[in-house]
Every structure is written in C-alpha cells, then in structure tokens.
Design a protein around this motif. Structure first.
Motif, PDB file in Angstrom:
ATOM      1  N   LEU A  46       0.820  -1.214   0.000  1.00 15.95           N
ATOM      2  CA  LEU A  46       0.000   0.000   0.000  1.00 15.95           C
ATOM      3  C   LEU A  46       0.853   1.263   0.000  1.00 15.95           C
ATOM      4  CD1 LEU A  46      -2.895  -0.989   2.432  1.00 15.95           C
ATOM      5  CD2 LEU A  46      -2.950  -0.809  -0.060  1.00 15.95           C
ATOM      6  N   SER A  47       1.960   1.259   0.744  1.00 11.90           N
ATOM      7  CA  SER A  47       2.812   2.446   0.750  1.00 11.90           C
ATOM      8  C   SER A  47       3.488   2.634  -0.605  1.00 11.90           C
ATOM      9  CB  SER A  47       3.845   2.369   1.873  1.00 11.90           C
ATOM     10  OG  SER A  47       4.677   1.247   1.702  1.00 11.90           O
ATOM     11  N   VAL A  81       2.146   1.831  -3.508  1.00 10.34           N
ATOM     12  CA  VAL A  81       1.098   2.364  -4.380  1.00 10.34           C
ATOM     13  C   VAL A  81       0.891   3.849  -4.117  1.00 10.34           C
ATOM     14  CG1 VAL A  81      -1.383   2.282  -4.845  1.00 10.34           C
ATOM     15  CG2 VAL A  81      -0.074   0.170  -4.733  1.00 10.34           C
ATOM     16  N   VAL A  82       0.853   4.238  -2.860  1.00 14.07           N
ATOM     17  CA  VAL A  82       0.673   5.656  -2.518  1.00 14.07           C
ATOM     18  C   VAL A  82       1.874   6.464  -2.976  1.00 14.07           C
ATOM     19  CG1 VAL A  82       0.516   7.274  -0.587  1.00 14.07           C
ATOM     20  CG2 VAL A  82      -0.904   5.227  -0.613  1.00 14.07           C
ATOM     21  N   TYR A  83       3.082   5.926  -2.801  1.00 10.63           N
ATOM     22  CA  TYR A  83       4.292   6.641  -3.231  1.00 10.63           C
ATOM     23  C   TYR A  83       4.286   6.861  -4.736  1.00 10.63           C
ATOM     24  CZ  TYR A  83       9.206   7.521  -4.205  1.00 10.63           C
ATOM     25  OH  TYR A  83      10.378   8.067  -4.649  1.00 10.63           O
ATOM     26  N   SER A 106       1.666   6.903  -6.777  1.00 12.40           N
ATOM     27  CA  SER A 106       0.574   7.765  -7.218  1.00 12.40           C
ATOM     28  C   SER A 106       0.779   9.208  -6.787  1.00 12.40           C
ATOM     29  CB  SER A 106      -0.762   7.255  -6.693  1.00 12.40           C
ATOM     30  OG  SER A 106      -0.801   7.361  -5.282  1.00 12.40           O
ATOM     31  N   ALA A 107       1.559   9.446  -5.744  1.00 11.30           N
ATOM     32  CA  ALA A 107       1.791  10.807  -5.258  1.00 11.30           C
ATOM     33  C   ALA A 107       3.068  11.404  -5.816  1.00 11.30           C
ATOM     34  CB  ALA A 107       1.844  10.810  -3.732  1.00 11.30           C
TER      35      ALA A 107
END
Length: 121
Positions: free
Chosen positions: A41-42, A44-46, A48-49
């Motif tokens: 999850l981290s 994916v967030v990294y 996408s951000a």
C-alpha cells in the motif's frame, strides 16, 4: 468433555505446548502478512503521489525548424526536447531547450554505405 460446572478439564501438557507453538506461528504469520500489506500500500501511494508528468501543452516557445525539415521522432525530457529530423537527404538529432524553444545543439547522423537509414516506427 465438561463437568457439572461447565469447565473443561486441563489439556495434556504436550498438547498444550504444541498449541502454544501454533498460536505463536499464527501470530507471526499475521504480522508478516500485515507488514507485506503495508509495504504494498505504501508503494502504491508513493507511486501515485509522485511528481506529475508534464505535457507539451504546459507552455514553452514555438520551435523553429529549418525549411523542408520533417520530424521523424521526438523525445520529451524535463527541460529539453530531442528531435530526429530529416532535412533533404540527411538526418540530424536536435536538442531543443523546452522553455525557450531554442535549438541548443545539433548532431548530424552519418550512415555508412552498407547500412540503410532506419525508418521511424
């Protein structure tokens, strides 16, 4: 089995030892699964951000090419554009400054007599 009060008799000590090992193994498996889930999850967030990909339409001056030049390929970078152009019978790679539209450098392509000029895909 239960007695009159509803309490279960104590388990065999060997069985109790195995049960405790199984509970520890289950807790370890859940912890590893949780850490893996957090890592995915981290990531994916990294991703996408991350920084937004800029487009050609976000500004910059027009690029002036020599008369009769045909653009065969382009490559867009952070502050530069790379163009492969055909001018008459020769080809050049042009490095263009993106904000100003100015041609920074030219790289003529010279092909040997035995090699064919690769066509643009």
């Amino acid at each position: 089995m239960t007695d009159e009060t509803g309490a279960q008799p104590p388990l065999d000590p060997a069985f109790e030892k195995i049960r405790r090992k199984m509970v520890r193994l289950l807790a370890l498996s859940i912890a590893v699964l949780f850490v893996g889930l957090i890592a995915v999850l981290s990531a994916v967030v990294y991703r996408s951000a991350g920084p937004a990909v800029s487009t050609i339409a976000d500004g910059g001056a027009p690029i002036t090419l020599p008369a009769g030049a045909r653009v065969l390929e382009t490559s867009l970078g952070e502050g530069a554009i790379l163009l492969r152009v055909a001018i008459g019978d020769s080809e050049e790679i042009l490095l263009v400054d993106r904000p100003s539209g100015r041609i920074v450098s030219r790289y003529p392509l010279v092909f040997s007599q035995n090699e064919k000029i690769p066509s643009a895909p």
